[in-house]
Each structure stands twice: as C-alpha cells, then as structure tokens.
Design an enzyme around this catalytic site. Sequence first.
Site, PDB file in Angstrom:
ATOM      1  CG  ASP B 315      -2.184  -0.710   0.985  1.00 53.09           C
ATOM      2  OD1 ASP B 315      -2.679  -0.600  -0.150  1.00 53.09           O
ATOM      3  OD2 ASP B 315      -2.683  -1.390   1.895  1.00 53.09           O
ATOM      4  CG  PHE B 385     -13.088  18.828   4.586  1.00 50.27           C
ATOM      5  CD1 PHE B 385     -12.533  19.340   3.409  1.00 50.27           C
ATOM      6  CD2 PHE B 385     -13.642  17.552   4.565  1.00 50.27           C
ATOM      7  CE1 PHE B 385     -12.538  18.579   2.261  1.00 50.27           C
ATOM      8  CE2 PHE B 385     -13.649  16.802   3.401  1.00 50.27           C
ATOM      9  CZ  PHE B 385     -13.091  17.315   2.248  1.00 50.27           C
ATOM     10  CB  THR B 389     -18.120  22.838   1.349  1.00 51.94           C
ATOM     11  OG1 THR B 389     -17.401  22.242   2.431  1.00 51.94           O
ATOM     12  CG2 THR B 389     -19.460  23.340   1.853  1.00 51.94           C
TER      13      THR B 389
END
Lengths: 599, 691, 198
Positions: B315, B385, B389
């Site tokens: 990963d 956040f 938006t």
Amino acid sequence: MTTNQWTQIGFFFVLLLLLVKPLGWYMARVYEHKPFFLGKWFGWLERLVYKICGVRPEEEMDWKGYALAMLIFNVVGGLILYAIERLQNHLPLNPAGQSAVPPDLAMNTAISFITNTNWQNYGGESTMSYFTQMAGLAVHNFLSAASGMATLAAFIRGFARKETKLLGNFWVDMTRTTLYILMPICVAIALALISRGIPQTFSNYPSATLVQPTSYDQPVTNAQGTPVTVDGKPQVTHVAVTEQSLAVGPVASQIAIKQFGTNGGGFYNANSANPYENPDPLTDLIEMLALLVVGFALCYTFGVMVGDKRQGWAVLFAMLLLLVPMVFLCVHSEQAGNPLLNHLTVGKEGASLNDGNMEGKEVRFGIVNSGLWATITTGTSCGAVNSMHDSFTPLGGFVPLWMLMLGEVAPGGVGSGLYVMIIFAIVAVFVAGLMVGRTPEYLGKKIQSYEMKMASLVILIPPMAILALTAIGVVTDAGRAGVSNPGAHGFSEILYAFTSQVANNGSAFAGLNGNTPFYNLMGSVAMWFGRFWLAIPCLAIAGSLARKKIVPQSSGTLPTHTVLFIIMLVSTVLIVGALTFFPALALGPIVEHLKMIHF
Amino acid sequence: MADHTKARKLFETEITRKAVIESFKKLTPGHMIKNPVMFTVYVGSILTTGLWIQALAGKGEAAPGFIFAVSLWLWFTVLFANFAEAMAEGRGKAQADTLRKSRQEVKAKKLAKPDKNAKATEVLSGDLRKGDVVLVEAGDFIPADGEVVVGVAMVDESAITGESAPVVRESGGDRSAVTGGTRVISDWLVVQVSSNPGESFLDRMISMVEGAKRQKTPNEIALNILLAALTIVFLVVCATLLPFSIFSVFVSGSGQVVTVTVLVALFVCLAPTTIGGLLSAIGIAGMDRMIQANVIAMSGRAVEAAGDVDVLLLDKTGTITLGNRQATELIPASGVDVKDLAEAAQLSSLSDETPEGRSIVVLAKEKYGLRGHDIQDLKATFVPFTAQTRMSGVDIGKRAIRKGAAEAIEKYVKEEGGKYPEDVRTGVEAISRRGGTPLVVAEGKKVLGVIHLKDIVKGGIQERFAELRRMGIKTVMITGDNPLTAAAIAAEAGVDDFLAQATPEAKLKLIRESQAGGRLVAMAGDGTNDAPALAQADVAVAMNTGTQAAKEAGNMVDLDSNPTKLIEVVKIGKQLLMTRGSLTTFSIANDVAKYFAIIPAAFALTYPELNALNIMRLATPQSAILSAVIFNAVIIVFLVPLALKGVQYRPASASRLLRDNFIIYGLGGIIVPFVGIKAIDLILVALGLVK
Amino acid sequence: MLKETLIQLRLSFLFVIVFTVITGLVYPGVVTLLGQVLFPRQSNGSLIVVDGKTVGSELIGQPFDDAKYFWSRPSATSPYAYNAANSGGSNSGPTNPDFIKTVQGRIDALKKADPEMADAPVPMDLVTASGSGLDPHISPAAAEYQVARVAKARGLDPAKVRELVAQNTQGRWLGFIGDPGVNVLKLNLALDALGTSK
C-alpha cells in the site's frame, strides 16, 4: 601423449560440435511437426504407416498413455523377437541350419535388443539365422533407438508445454524418428562406409587360399565330448588350415544403425575392431561421429523445443566436461602402457619403443583412437568397441567403466542419455535452489516433492541394481565361473558386465563368459531395469511438469545456462557416481592399478 | 513481558540443560523413526552394541575396545542430532511459555446483548464461545480474541507485540480487532468474541512455536525424499561391500573379510547424517526467527513460500509514503504577493488539526517568516471541511478565507461572482502531474494561489526496493490516487509498478493475473476490504492492528503492524531454505574425505596397496575409521549454531548466492573433513587411544 | 485401461510388422543395391586375386611365422590364428600372469628367429594380440624390426625390402588421423611377386 594425439582428439570434437547445430535443428523440426524437405518426400509413407497400424496421429497421450504405449510396444517387440529366435529352425532364411536359440540366451538377447543395450552373449555367425538377424535383431536397432528418442521428445514437451496433460503421440514420434531421422541418415552413413571397404552383400563367404598355410592342435574328445587324456596329458590332433573363409554379408547397413542409434551390436564378434566393420582411420572417424552426434545434437533439439537454446548448450557443455577429460585419462593411461610388459620389451641399451599398451588394439587406430572410442562408446550407450576393454591397463579400463557408472549421461544413449541428464539437472537445481533460498525451478517449472520422488528413483535404481547384481555375481559359484582373469581384474569383469547392462551399453570386459543361464538371467534383469525403470519415472516427471505453469524469470531465479550451473550439474553427476561406486572401484581397477605400478 | 522481542541467546543454560535431557528421552524407536536418516544410524548403533557384547563374550569379529569405541560414537551421533532438535524446540518452548503467561484465565463480564448497560454475568474466559459478547473496562484483561462492537479504548498490547505504547481500539473501521490477553487501560469496550477456547490467536501462536502442529513444508518433504534416496544408496553400497570383500579375499588369497562394525561405521559416515540430524532443528529455528521478528506465521508452508515471492504488493500510504502529505510550496496567482497567500493559507489552517493543515502553518512560518496567530485573538470562526463543500477555511470578520480542492474553490469563487484565473489552473495541473495534491486558496471571490501538498516518501525506502530488485522481487505500489499522481510517487519511491485508483476488485484481479503467470504474490493489508486480496495472495501478512477479517484471511500476522516487515519475512523464508540447501551440500561433500579415510583402512589387510589412497596419512586403520566416525558425530554439534541462526542472507542475485554458498559449503564441505579427521587422528594418537 | 491396453497391443503388433518390412528388408535391400552398383569391389570384401585365385582380402590379415615373411601380429582367434569367421581378442587382463608369460614367449620366438635383434627393443604391437585377431597391419617399427630377417632369408638387399615396406604402408588419413600401419599380406605378396623366394 603426443601432439598428434592431442590434435586427433581436438579435431574429432571440433567436427562433432560442427554437426550438432544442423542435426539438432533438423530433429527439432521433426518433433515439433514443422515442415522440412524429407517430410514432403516421405509424408505418404508416414501416413501409410498410420493407416496400416490404425494410428490416429492427431490424438495425443498423457504421460500414462505414453508410457503404456511405450511399454506395450517394447514387450510385444521383445516377445516377437524371442519367438523368432526360438523358432528360427522352422523359419526361412536359415541356410546354415542354426538350431533354436536356447531359452535363456533368447530372452537375454531379446531384452538386450529392445533396451538398446545390444549386449551379445552369442556369436552372431554361429547362433543366429539370417532371418533372425534381419527381421529380428536389425529391426530393433532402429526401433529401440527410436523408442529412446520418442521418450525424450515426450519428456522435453513436459518442459516446453504448460498446463496440459498431453505429451504427444508415441506412435507418431516413433514413426517420424525412424522414417525421417534414423533411416535416411543411416543410408548415407552406410554408403560412405561401403566406399571405404565395408562389405554389403547377400552372397556366401568367399574363401581365400592362405599365403602361408597354418595349423592348430585340436583336443581329442570322446563320444561324451570330454577331452581324452593319456598319462594326464590331453591328446590332440594336428589340423592343417590352408583356407581363410572371409565372413562378409550385409555389414554396412547394420554398422550404420548400430553406431547412429547407439546400439553397438556388431555384425562380427570383434565388433568395430574387425577390419570388415571398420577398415581404416576414416571409417573409424565416421563411426565415432555417428555414435556420438545424436546424443549431443539432441541437446540442441532440447534447447530449440524449450525455446531457449542456451539451456541446450549448457547441458551439452556439461556433457563435454564429463566426457573430454576422461578421453585424455584413457589415452594417457594406455599410452603410458603396462609396466609389466614394458620391462619385457626393453632392449639391451635400455631403450623402449614406448608403444603403449597394444594388447587388444588395432594398429590402424593406434592408442589414441582406441582410447577415444572406448571413452565415447561408454559415454553413450553404444557399446560398440574398436579395441578390447578387458585388456586395457587398469586406469585405461577404469575410464569406460566410470563412464558407464555415471549413468550414461555424457551424452548417453540416443534420447535416454539426455533425459537422465536432465534428471541430474533437476537434482542439481533442487540443491542449488535451496542454496539460494527459493523453491527450485528448472526452465520455469517448479521442482517439488513429486519430481524429487521420481528423480530419486532414476538416480537410485541404476547403482542399486549394479551393486546388488555384482554382489550376487561375486559370491555365487555361477557368477565366479564366468571370470577369465585372476585377482582384482576378475572383480572388474563382473562389475563391468552388470554396469554395462544396467546402463544399456553392451560393451564388456569380454573375457567374462556371459552365455550361462546365470548371466543370461541376471543380465536380462539388469537391462530391463536399466531401461524402463528409468524411462517411466522420467515420463511421470514430464507429465507432472507439463501440468505446471511456467514461472517467469527474474534475478531471483537461478539461471541454468551459466558456467556456474554447468559446474554444479557436472559436480552432481560426478559426486553421485563417485560416492556410489568408489568402494567398488577401489576393489577393482584402482587396486589393480596400484598393484601393477608396484609390481 | 516484552522480553521475547529480543533475540534469545544461542545457548541459554536452562534450555541447553533441558535439551541434553531431552536428547536421551528422544531415543525411543517411536520417535527415531520419524527421521529416516537418523533412524538408520540408530539401528546401526544398536547393531554395533550387540556386536560389542558378542565380542566381550569372546566371539567378536574385532577387538571389543574398537567395536565399543565405534558403537559409542554412533550413539553420540544419534544423541547429537536429538540434541539439535531439542535445542530448537527448547527455544520455541521458552518463547511459548512467555506467551502462555499472558493467557491466564481471567474473569469476563458476559453481556446478554451488545450494550454496555445490558445485564452482565461473570464467567471464566475459558467458558466463552464464539459470538459471546463481553464488556471490558479499564484495567481488565480482554478475555478472548474478538471484534469491538461498541466503544473506544486505549489497549496495552505489549504482551503480544512487545510495543509498550498503548493503541486505540474502536468499533467499526480497521482498528476493531482485539486480542485475548491484552489489557484495556482507559475507557471501556464491548467485544464480540470471535474464537472458541484453544483456537484463539494466542493458542495458535503457542502451538506453532512449540512445533506441536508443525507439518513438514513442501520443500522439506522433497529434501527428505532426496536424503532418504541417498541413504538407501549408501545402505546398498555398504551392504554390497561385504560380498565384494569376500570375493577380494578369495582372489587375493590374503587378509580378512571386512567386519560389520566397519561397514556400519562407513554407512553412518556416508549417510547424510549432518543434514539429517539438523533438518528438523532448521525448520523449528526458522519459525523461531519469524517470531523474533514479531511475525506469527500460521504455517511453515507460509514461511517457505515467503522465500519464493516474486511480486510484492505494498500500500502506498503508510508503507511507501509517510501517512500524511505536507505542504512544500506556495504558488501565488498572478498579481498576488506570495506573503498574502502565505498569510491567508496560514490563517485558514490555524484551526485545521489535520497533519496537512499543520504542515501549512509550519511552511508559512518557516519559509515566509509568518508568526503564528492565536485563533482566539483573531475572533475567527473556523469553517470545517465537509463532504459537500469539500473545503475548509476561516471567517475573520468579513474576511472569508477558503482552501480546498481546485474544483471546489472554482465553484465557490464563481458563486461569489469572481473568476478563476488561468495561471492557477495551470499551476494546479502542474502540481498534479508531479504527484502532488494542489489546494487552492481563495479570499472572498479572489483566488490567491495554490498550496502544493506533497506525499513524502519514507526515508530509505528506495534502498529497500533496490534490495528487493536484487533479490528478484517485483514491487507494486497500490494506491487510490489517480494514475498521474501514482506514477510520480512510484518513480520517486523506486517501485517497479503501481496500481492506481485501486479498488478491492482491482487488487484481487492483479493478484490473480500475477499468479496465473506463475508468480507468487505477497501482500500486506489491514482493512476488511483487503481480506479478499489477502486470502488470494500466497503470502499475506495481516497487520495486528487490522480487522479480524484481515487477520483471518492472511497467513501471517505482523505484531508490529509494519507493512515493510514483508521484506524481513521474505528474508527469513529464504534463509530457511538456504540453510537446508547449504547443509545438504556440506553433508554430501563431506563424504569424499570419509571415503579416503575408511576405504584404505577397511581393506588394509586384503589390499595393502590401497594405503596409497590414505592421503591423510592416518595412523592406523582403527584410528582412521574412528576418526571419521568421531568427525561425523562432532560436526553435528558444531553446526547446531548455524542451524539455529540460519545461513547468512544478503540480498543478491541467485547466481551470486549460489556461487558463494557453493564455494563455502560445497568446496568447504570437501576440505573441512580432511582437516578435521586428520586432527582427530592426531589427537587419538597423542592420547594413546589407538595403537 | 484394459481396453486401451488391448488397442495398444494390436497397434504394437502391427507396428513391429510394418517396421520389420521397412527397416529389416527395404533398408538393407536399398543399401545393398546402391553399394553393389556404386562400390562393387568394396561391397564384396575387397578381395585380392592373384592369377585368378583369391588369396585374401586386403583388409583381413593372415598368419605368418616363416622367417622369409613379415610376421603379422599375434592373433587370439580360435581355433586358429586369423580365423576370419570368428574374430576376437584375447581379453587378457593387463596383470594376468598367464598373459605376461605369453608375451614373454612371443618375444623369445622373435628373438630366436633373428638372434641379431636380441638386444633391440621389441615393438609392442608385434608381441600383443590385436582386438580383432585379424589386424592386417603391423606398425612401421614392427616392420623395421623384421626387415633384416626377411632380407636375409630371401637374400635381398634390406634397402629393397624397406622400399616394399614403404610402398605397403597405409599412412594417416589427411596426414594426421589414425596411426600408420604396414599391410602385412600385401607386403608379403609383393615380396613373393619379386620371385626371389628360395
């Protein structure tokens, strides 16, 4: 060794290597069913064979099917041959009125010929009818060679193919091998040999008047066949000989296939030492090339078929490394000669001609071509001889014995040599793979416990058979009775006999009298095991490998075409041979040598 | 409790003492037959003991003293092999005991339903079954492996991992698995038990290290076959030597037939006893090394497969790059002073506690000399956040500063009636192309510029990938990023390939494709969505912090939860195979010298000429045979440390490794016994033990 | 499996028959035809005919022990030396005492036939049996060893004899392959052809 001897050996191997690529390429075309000119000319014959026999050429077999076909074919071939031998007195083409071959000898001979061994416990001229020679023995010179090569083709397909069970069609491989490889090339070889003096005729033996008549003493025997003695001395009659009966026959055609198919069964008792089988240095060269070239060329075929020619060359060079030093050892030992004789032939001034050991050798071949031939004929499973191995110096005789003990892999019999060599490669890869920390792979195929099981069988059976049979030979009266030379040499004779038969070679320390029920029976066992108990595990491995995927190469993969791997492979073959046979060799040639130099 | 993470001393007195006792206990036929090579030596020992007794009775084939000496050393050979195995097992046991201490029976609060306030009954941890729900509060041990259903808590997992810092465990997500024997140190958890007693993770670990359930690995089986075959060959070689000797005496008319004692001695020397005696020790020690690396392998097969890995899936986040992106650069829009951009960027990030946000503040301070403000002093309102938006920011009076993804800000600015400048658009694209993440900053309707957030590749990771490449392993980076970003990071980190916009399905497909091509795939994973890929991979290392699903799908668990541990795992796997291969080569190469010692000695009376082969010039036939037998026994003890530690592994190409090991163990294996046997011979003579 | 075996049995049988015809009859037949047409002399044994009488083959040796003839190598064929219908070697082992005695006997015979050479080293090939027992050659050294004896027995100039030896020496092929050998039968026939034998 002289410069000329080095040159001759070097020249021979250069010629050999020049032939490898074209022949190897051609054989790959045959086995890969790619077009080539002979296929166009004789395709009709191939198809005719299939039609008559009921072969469905497009149907391929898995390993079991292939092995079954191969075995059944050999059993049937052997039985037919046995029947012909036993019934030859009732069959046509028996002008000399040969009687039926005794059962033990017939069995030994039948197995000998189907296994590509061509061990001969009989004298051809005095035992076999023309019909037996032609329709029986000669046929198997082709078919036993083809059987080995077909098995190899299937074996190679195991590496070349992936995720399939199919290895090819045995009957197709047999037919194509015989029609496209063996026969056409043998016709060419035979004609070359005839041009140099090898007879090829069906007429009777011509008779020549001796320039100087000779005579011999014949022991007088009574009605029971036992020698008559008077006052303890055997009675003899003096027989004058004025004629020499020159044994000719269809020699060249048989010599060609006996060499090219690594059969080795000669037309004459003295095999290729007989001037009619091998009249001059050039025929000697041709015959040597013929017996060795297929074994080496098949390495190239192998490389082509697995799609990496370097792999084929690597195996080829490993074989050369096993073979060439032994040539030098043999020639050197024979040239050094026999100290027991050398001190007899020395003149007053102390000068000796330093001829080397010429007992059992022909002048026209000299030491070098005798030693070279002895080494390569045992490096392959040919077993034809142009000099008598039994009369070699102990170390000179050690060389052919050693080549046999290595398992006939340098380069071995046509087909059979390469598949056994690849088994050694598998073992080498296994140990090497572990040493680099990776599940071993050969040509992208993972070598796992099943392959090791089968490979162990292949490596295990020959030494076990050789040692066990020799052990029986040396402790039984029947075994000891055959020995013709005293001391350690007698041991070597028995050891050589069984080694040669297990290795399917057929050459001998010929002083041993092998035509006894004991040796006929034991020999049959040796030859049978040596051939089929190796071929079947090999096919099993091929079957298992064919089913596997091909692992792509990476820098973690052990490359199997490098010098390092060649050394590893050679070491494996040598160490298995040495560890198995060192004690036996110590009691045979080694101690004889030590005794000889300390006489 | 963290002591098992330290490498254990090779010969701890206690373990050694127990191993010595164990090596005698293992002398039962039932145990010996498991190792065919050593079994033959065992039979040889019994046989020679019998011959010795016979000799004592006056009907011996040779001097009783000689037979006794041979027999004694054959017994030692067997004992030494047993000792090697016992040592390895002892070390494993010691490991297991440490683990076992953490598995005391504890009281558990079993809940009727997965709710903290549900009725709780006290039960013993041993009585818990799969599916039961328990409550674990601060100070309690977690009674069994399980999945957190409710709650968040700090858990001390040092008993398992050796890591003293506590870790967070919470319901849902990828940190929900808890291990029995660990301890909750704050808050509480409701845990659903996921294993029955005796099947827990810890139990499996213990049984693995104890070797109780140790099955032979595929390569080990193959090697055993080869060794058995060699043993049979040597058996035949020695057995047939008797008739050969009879014949030789017969034809030479002198000497005597070789004794059975000598033949047994020869056989034991030739049989691959060195590797045969050490084989199981090597296997156990390999497992042990895994555990020392804090990796629990669920099977020996997995350890071995690790050595074969061709492809490594890693990963990106947390493995190749640091978990977080960092701001590295500010690019102002045309006509905007970079200081203004820096200030706006800083202000907008003051309340942004994400690592990215903090890195913007740091950048503004370090590069543009802006001091930190206190958000309280500014009377600013933080705009967090949201997914809708896709931007965050701050409102200070009338100033509305926003930062966010390019499209989000573009939309925002246009709504405010402003326009999105072209140079900002190109700046954004340039950053994307270089593998960075652009954040656009705007104040009101004016776009101020772009912040360049960059993935930081871990230090030293490139070297590790280069190492892997030398080992022949291909590395593939898995990332959810777009291909452009992924390519840039892949290039920087030096991985061979990448899989961008990876979904669980794409991962699975990649693994299947590699496997179809004959490659062996290793991967590390922690999340539930990794489980299918982990199950498919040949070597699957689950992170201990990961979900239960991931742990069950993998065949190894990394207690340190460090994905780069895969590299260690591969090394250990390779080391295991190499140790076996090298010692096999060594063992077989040894035989050459032994032949030169024994053959001339065995036939000294029949063929004195064979003494020419006595190239070591050993004193007498007896001393030659005895020296070989002693060497053969002693070498096992000498190689125990090597078997336990494993052959040294350096990342290098297969050819190089082969060359080095072939020289060391092959050539060395030929030379060492010549020296050793000669030395033993000299000692025997010096001690006056042989005539 | 059984059915498969039966099919293969039948196939094997037919296959052996078919290939017996192809390789056992057609192949030798074709080779014989080509050989007889292209190389008739060689195909029939490279016979030497003198005055309409076959006196031997240039490839097959003959026994000689008369002092006036060059002697061939010892032959181990039975029941008599140079029996061309039963080729073979002695197969004596190198350390066999009987073999050493035999060689000593041959050396003694050579020396007895020509006492002048009693002190000269004896060429090895002249006292050891060949592999075939039919070796047509002796080494040039072995010929040289006998030149004086033959010349004396025939009353010829040794130089003349040497000349004949040289004429009947088969050299190495291409100058380096094989070993040179003197064809004893041809040499002795050439000597007889001089018509000076007493």
